[in-house]
Write a protein that holds these residues in place. Structure first.
Motif, PDB file in Angstrom:
ATOM      1  N   GLU A  89       0.835  -1.198   0.000  1.00 19.73           N
ATOM      2  CA  GLU A  89       0.000   0.000   0.000  1.00 19.73           C
ATOM      3  C   GLU A  89       0.872   1.251   0.000  1.00 19.73           C
ATOM      4  O   GLU A  89       1.972   1.243   0.548  1.00 19.73           O
ATOM      5  CB  GLU A  89      -0.912  -0.015   1.222  1.00 19.73           C
ATOM      6  N   ALA A  92       0.136   4.045   5.208  1.00 29.39           N
ATOM      7  CA  ALA A  92      -0.156   3.150   6.330  1.00 29.39           C
ATOM      8  C   ALA A  92      -0.984   3.899   7.361  1.00 29.39           C
ATOM      9  O   ALA A  92      -0.934   5.129   7.457  1.00 29.39           O
ATOM     10  CB  ALA A  92       1.129   2.648   6.965  1.00 29.39           C
ATOM     11  N   SER A 106       1.444  -4.528   4.016  1.00 26.20           N
ATOM     12  CA  SER A 106       0.407  -4.763   5.010  1.00 26.20           C
ATOM     13  C   SER A 106       0.117  -6.264   5.062  1.00 26.20           C
ATOM     14  O   SER A 106      -0.207  -6.882   4.048  1.00 26.20           O
ATOM     15  CB  SER A 106      -0.863  -3.994   4.634  1.00 26.20           C
ATOM     16  N   LYS A 108      -1.895  -9.565   6.900  1.00 29.65           N
ATOM     17  CA  LYS A 108      -2.976 -10.092   7.728  1.00 29.65           C
ATOM     18  C   LYS A 108      -2.594 -11.521   8.070  1.00 29.65           C
ATOM     19  O   LYS A 108      -2.633 -12.401   7.222  1.00 29.65           O
ATOM     20  CB  LYS A 108      -4.299 -10.035   6.985  1.00 29.65           C
ATOM     21  N   PRO A 114      -3.957  -5.465  11.425  1.00 27.80           N
ATOM     22  CA  PRO A 114      -2.999  -5.697  10.332  1.00 27.80           C
ATOM     23  C   PRO A 114      -1.606  -5.222  10.742  1.00 27.80           C
ATOM     24  O   PRO A 114      -1.450  -4.285  11.518  1.00 27.80           O
ATOM     25  CB  PRO A 114      -3.554  -4.855   9.183  1.00 27.80           C
ATOM     26  N   GLU A 116       1.797  -3.501   9.563  1.00 29.42           N
ATOM     27  CA  GLU A 116       2.274  -2.639   8.489  1.00 29.42           C
ATOM     28  C   GLU A 116       3.766  -2.386   8.676  1.00 29.42           C
ATOM     29  O   GLU A 116       4.186  -1.893   9.712  1.00 29.42           O
ATOM     30  CB  GLU A 116       1.508  -1.318   8.488  1.00 29.42           C
TER      31      GLU A 116
END
Length: 179
Positions: A89, A92, A106, A108, A114, A116
């Motif tokens: 991404e 953040a 990021s 999961k 999450p 980052e």
């Protein structure tokens, strides 16, 4: 008493992907043969153990930097586990950027939030699949240390085989514990 201090020697390497520099210990000298396009390293005393050790280490650093600026280094991370996902991404939520235009990976990984992580400067990160992360850069040490930082969040475990695997890493699965 008079001591002579030599300035540190550095070798600058330029290639299509960027620039890199290797700092040489004071007892190592180098010579570049333009005809064969090869560099050779020599030490002052071949019998001194610490000089012999740094001879090979410096040669490896130099080879890694030459390969990095010409072809680049890569690390491929596989996320194995139910619900494990990764995205790259531009911004953040929980981490502030260290430099302008920094990207963030990021993750999961089954936590309530999450994870980052900021991509270091001079590196590129991409996710060809949601369970794969491709890291590219000119410095092998930076690429592999960032891959290790990501891997630390879910180290592969030997019972179910879940975790983050770096560069075709495999583990041997253990049998279930029977009471």
């Amino acid at each position: 008493m008079i001591t002579r201090v030599e300035p540190p020697k550095t070798i600058e390497i330029e290639g299509p992907l960027g620039k890199a520099s290797v700092q040489l210990p004071p007892f190592i000298s180098y010579a570049i043969n333009e005809a064969t396009r090869k560099a050779s390293l020599n030490v002052l005393d071949r019998k001194a153990r610490d000089q012999r050790e740094m001879w090979g280490t410096t040669r490896s650093y130099l080879a890694n930097h030459i390969l990095g600026v010409s072809e680049g280094h890569t690390a491929i991370l596989r996320l194995v586990g139910v619900g494990y996902r990764a995205t790259v991404e531009p911004a953040a939520v929980t981490v502030k950027p260290e430099y302008p235009g920094q990207q963030f990976v990021s993750l999961k990984l089954g936590y309530s939030h999450p994870i980052e992580l900021g991509v270091p400067m001079g590196m590129k990160a991409s996710t060809p699949l949601p369970t794969r992360i491709l890291l590219e850069g000119i410095d092998k040490e930076v690429v592999n240390s960032f891959a290790a930082r990501i891997r630390r969040w879910r180290v592969p475990e030997p019972y179910k085989g879940k975790g983050i695997f770096v560069n075709e890493e495999t583990i041997k699965l253990k049998a279930k514990k029977i009471k």
